[in-house]
Design an enzyme around this catalytic site. Structure first.
Site, PDB file in Angstrom:
ATOM      1  CB  CYS A 113       8.972 -92.171   6.760  1.00  0.00           C
ATOM      2  SG  CYS A 113      10.622 -92.324   6.059  1.00  0.00           S
ATOM      3  CG  HIS A 246       6.317 -94.648   4.990  1.00  0.00           C
ATOM      4  ND1 HIS A 246       6.600 -93.712   4.011  1.00  0.00           N
ATOM      5  CD2 HIS A 246       7.514 -95.153   5.385  1.00  0.00           C
ATOM      6  CE1 HIS A 246       7.911 -93.654   3.845  1.00  0.00           C
ATOM      7  NE2 HIS A 246       8.490 -94.517   4.657  1.00  0.00           N
ATOM      8  CG  ASN A 276      11.008 -94.503   2.079  1.00  0.00           C
ATOM      9  OD1 ASN A 276      10.322 -93.490   2.189  1.00  0.00           O
ATOM     10  ND2 ASN A 276      11.477 -95.168   3.117  1.00  0.00           N
TER      11      ASN A 276
HETATM   12  N1  ACO Z   1      21.883-105.286  -3.606  1.00  0.00           N
HETATM   13  C1  ACO Z   1      22.407-106.504  -3.403  1.00  0.00           C
HETATM   14  N2  ACO Z   1      22.709-106.989  -2.187  1.00  0.00           N
HETATM   15  C2  ACO Z   1      22.460-106.196  -1.142  1.00  0.00           C
HETATM   16  C3  ACO Z   1      21.919-104.913  -1.278  1.00  0.00           C
HETATM   17  C4  ACO Z   1      21.632-104.463  -2.570  1.00  0.00           C
HETATM   18  N3  ACO Z   1      21.100-103.258  -2.810  1.00  0.00           N
HETATM   19  N4  ACO Z   1      21.799-104.374  -0.040  1.00  0.00           N
HETATM   20  C5  ACO Z   1      22.233-105.271   0.841  1.00  0.00           C
HETATM   21  N5  ACO Z   1      22.642-106.371   0.180  1.00  0.00           N
HETATM   22  C6  ACO Z   1      23.205-107.588   0.713  1.00  0.00           C
HETATM   23  C7  ACO Z   1      23.784-107.412   2.097  1.00  0.00           C
HETATM   24  O1  ACO Z   1      25.087-106.890   2.007  1.00  0.00           O
HETATM   25  C8  ACO Z   1      23.763-108.814   2.625  1.00  0.00           C
HETATM   26  O2  ACO Z   1      24.857-109.505   2.086  1.00  0.00           O
HETATM   27  P1  ACO Z   1      25.702-110.528   2.990  1.00  0.00           P
HETATM   28  O3  ACO Z   1      24.705-111.575   3.403  1.00  0.00           O
HETATM   29  O4  ACO Z   1      26.743-111.001   2.062  1.00  0.00           O
HETATM   30  O5  ACO Z   1      26.184-109.704   4.139  1.00  0.00           O
HETATM   31  C9  ACO Z   1      22.505-109.400   1.981  1.00  0.00           C
HETATM   32  O6  ACO Z   1      22.163-108.544   0.892  1.00  0.00           O
HETATM   33  C10 ACO Z   1      21.331-109.495   2.909  1.00  0.00           C
HETATM   34  O7  ACO Z   1      21.238-108.283   3.583  1.00  0.00           O
HETATM   35  P2  ACO Z   1      20.076-108.010   4.590  1.00  0.00           P
HETATM   36  O8  ACO Z   1      20.208-106.633   5.161  1.00  0.00           O
HETATM   37  O9  ACO Z   1      19.943-109.164   5.540  1.00  0.00           O
HETATM   38  O10 ACO Z   1      18.825-108.072   3.600  1.00  0.00           O
HETATM   39  P3  ACO Z   1      17.332-108.107   3.979  1.00  0.00           P
HETATM   40  O11 ACO Z   1      16.699-109.263   3.338  1.00  0.00           O
HETATM   41  O12 ACO Z   1      17.100-107.879   5.447  1.00  0.00           O
HETATM   42  O13 ACO Z   1      16.785-106.817   3.261  1.00  0.00           O
HETATM   43  C11 ACO Z   1      16.244-104.509   3.547  1.00  0.00           C
HETATM   44  C12 ACO Z   1      17.339-105.540   3.529  1.00  0.00           C
HETATM   45  C13 ACO Z   1      15.546-104.497   2.188  1.00  0.00           C
HETATM   46  C14 ACO Z   1      16.867-103.131   3.777  1.00  0.00           C
HETATM   47  C15 ACO Z   1      15.256-104.879   4.660  1.00  0.00           C
HETATM   48  O14 ACO Z   1      15.911-105.030   5.876  1.00  0.00           O
HETATM   49  C16 ACO Z   1      14.198-103.848   4.790  1.00  0.00           C
HETATM   50  O15 ACO Z   1      13.347-103.702   3.955  1.00  0.00           O
HETATM   51  N6  ACO Z   1      14.195-103.112   5.917  1.00  0.00           N
HETATM   52  C17 ACO Z   1      13.289-102.019   6.069  1.00  0.00           C
HETATM   53  C18 ACO Z   1      14.067-100.827   5.749  1.00  0.00           C
HETATM   54  C19 ACO Z   1      13.296 -99.733   5.132  1.00  0.00           C
HETATM   55  O16 ACO Z   1      12.304 -99.887   4.454  1.00  0.00           O
HETATM   56  N7  ACO Z   1      13.802 -98.556   5.387  1.00  0.00           N
HETATM   57  C20 ACO Z   1      13.243 -97.392   4.833  1.00  0.00           C
HETATM   58  C21 ACO Z   1      13.418 -96.286   5.759  1.00  0.00           C
HETATM   59  S1  ACO Z   1      12.517 -96.571   7.213  1.00  0.00           S
HETATM   60  C22 ACO Z   1      11.004 -96.208   6.919  1.00  0.00           C
HETATM   61  O17 ACO Z   1      10.704 -95.598   5.943  1.00  0.00           O
HETATM   62  C23 ACO Z   1      10.029 -96.693   7.878  1.00  0.00           C
END
Ligand code: ACO
Length: 319
Positions: A113, A246, A276
């Protein structure tokens, strides 16, 4: 003294739009969950057979038209992608062929990215060093091909697309500075670990991510890189006209902007429509803001990438 300047921008998105509602019938998710956690509402998905170099071709043509140049005027292609058409030749060479260019150099940059920022910094160095006069710098991806469509934690986050700029030599500075960083110690928090060997795909060829770790690291390094770029140029946050980070997640962008003191109206946000798109996300957002008239001559634009590797960096440009 030789400098480089962005002469034109372009972008291209595949026709197919996949909304969060559409995703509700593919994995156990909801529009509400995706919007509240990421800001993403929809993404574009490449058709079968629609490749990175194909998306790049459309974006490149738009950028060339905006710059008032022809393919033959280009003597360098730097294409950032983590989803190339094939193992080799590079997608940059395939794009070169599609554009009918038979001179100069063409190669891919793989910094996930951060790829576009890496590619732009590279092309700037080539131009300032006298190796090239006019470069096509492209970020293009088909991330939909490396997703596990059963994993709701990752498949909702990404989309496909391409963005491009033409970078040309200039007597006055357009690109003011670029700063690149990487730390391979973080390789495991975001990866697509599969590879080709012995005539087979070995290992898992789909994207794996520790979302929480990525979030924390992204916010930290984006803030540090912004301060580094401004300090190096004797500028402050107040001097910025546009902040183009990004486009991974609207919460990463707004957390970073808040820590820096950049007001929301100076942040270009396209992640709601594009999701993304990895290396394509910054040039896609840039092209949107140029074409809708937000970015105007004289404006100061900070572009920042962060992604797998881990890699991160900035390019500060005067329009
Ligand atoms: N729909 C519904 N529920 C979901 C989904 C979904 N798509 N995905 C995960 N969940 C659930 C999980 O299973 C978890 O359930 P549980 O509590 O029963 O186990 C719950 O939601 C919470 O999961 P978390 O991972 O704690 O959710 P969080 O609030 O941290 O959000 C996210 C997750 C959005 C991925 C966050 O961590 C994030 O934005 N991270 C950055 C990742 C990113 O942007 N990556 C892109 C690539 S890297 C880059 O480009 C720099």
């Amino acid at each position: 003294m030789r400098h480089s300047r962005i002469l034109g921008t372009g972008s291209h998105l595949p026709d197919k739009v996949l909304t969060n509602r559409d995703l509700e019938s593919i994995v156990d998710t909801t529009d509400e969950w995706i919007v509240s956690r990421t800001g993403i509402r929809e993404r574009h998905i490449a058709a079968d057979g629609e490749t990175t170099s194909e998306l790049a071709l459309h974006a490149a043509r738009h950028a060339l038209a905006a710059a008032g140049l022809k393919p033959g005027d280009i003597d360098l292609i730097v294409l950032a992608t983590s989803t190339p058409d094939m193992v080799f030749p590079s997608s940059a060479c395939l794009l070169q062929k599609k554009l009918g260019i038979r001179h100069g150099a063409a190669f891919d940059v793989q910094a996930v990215c951060s790829g576009f920022v890496y590619a732009l910094a590279t092309a700037d160095q080539f131009i300032r060093g006298g190796m090239s006069r006019r470069a096509l710098v492209v970020g293009a991806e088909v991330f939909s091909r490396i997703l596990d469509w059963k994993d709701r934690g990752t498949c909702v986050l990404f989309g496909d697309g391409a963005g491009a700029v033409v970078l040309g030599e200039s007597g006055t500075p357009g690109i003011l500075s670029s700063h690149l960083h990487s730390d391979g110690a973080y390789a495991d928090i975001l990866s697509t670990p599969g590879h080709v060997g012995g005539g087979k795909v070995l290992g898992d060829p789909t994207l794996k991510m520790d979302g929480g770790a990525v979030f924390k690291l992204a916010v930290r390094v984006l803030e540090e890189a912004a301060r580094e770029a401004l300090d190096a140029n004797g500028l402050t946050v107040a001097d910025l006209d546009w902040f183009i980070a990004h486009q991974a997640n609207v919460r990463i962008i707004s957390h970073t902007a808040k820590k820096l003191g950049v007001p929301p109206e100076k942040c270009v946000v396209t992640v709601d429509r594009h999701a993304n798109t990895s290396a394509a996300s910054i040039p896609l957002a840039l092209d949107v803001a140029v074409r809708d008239g937000r970015i105007r001559p004289g404006h100061l634009v900070l572009m920042e990438g962060v992604g797998g590797g881990f890699t991160w960096g900035s390019v500060l440009a005067r329009w």
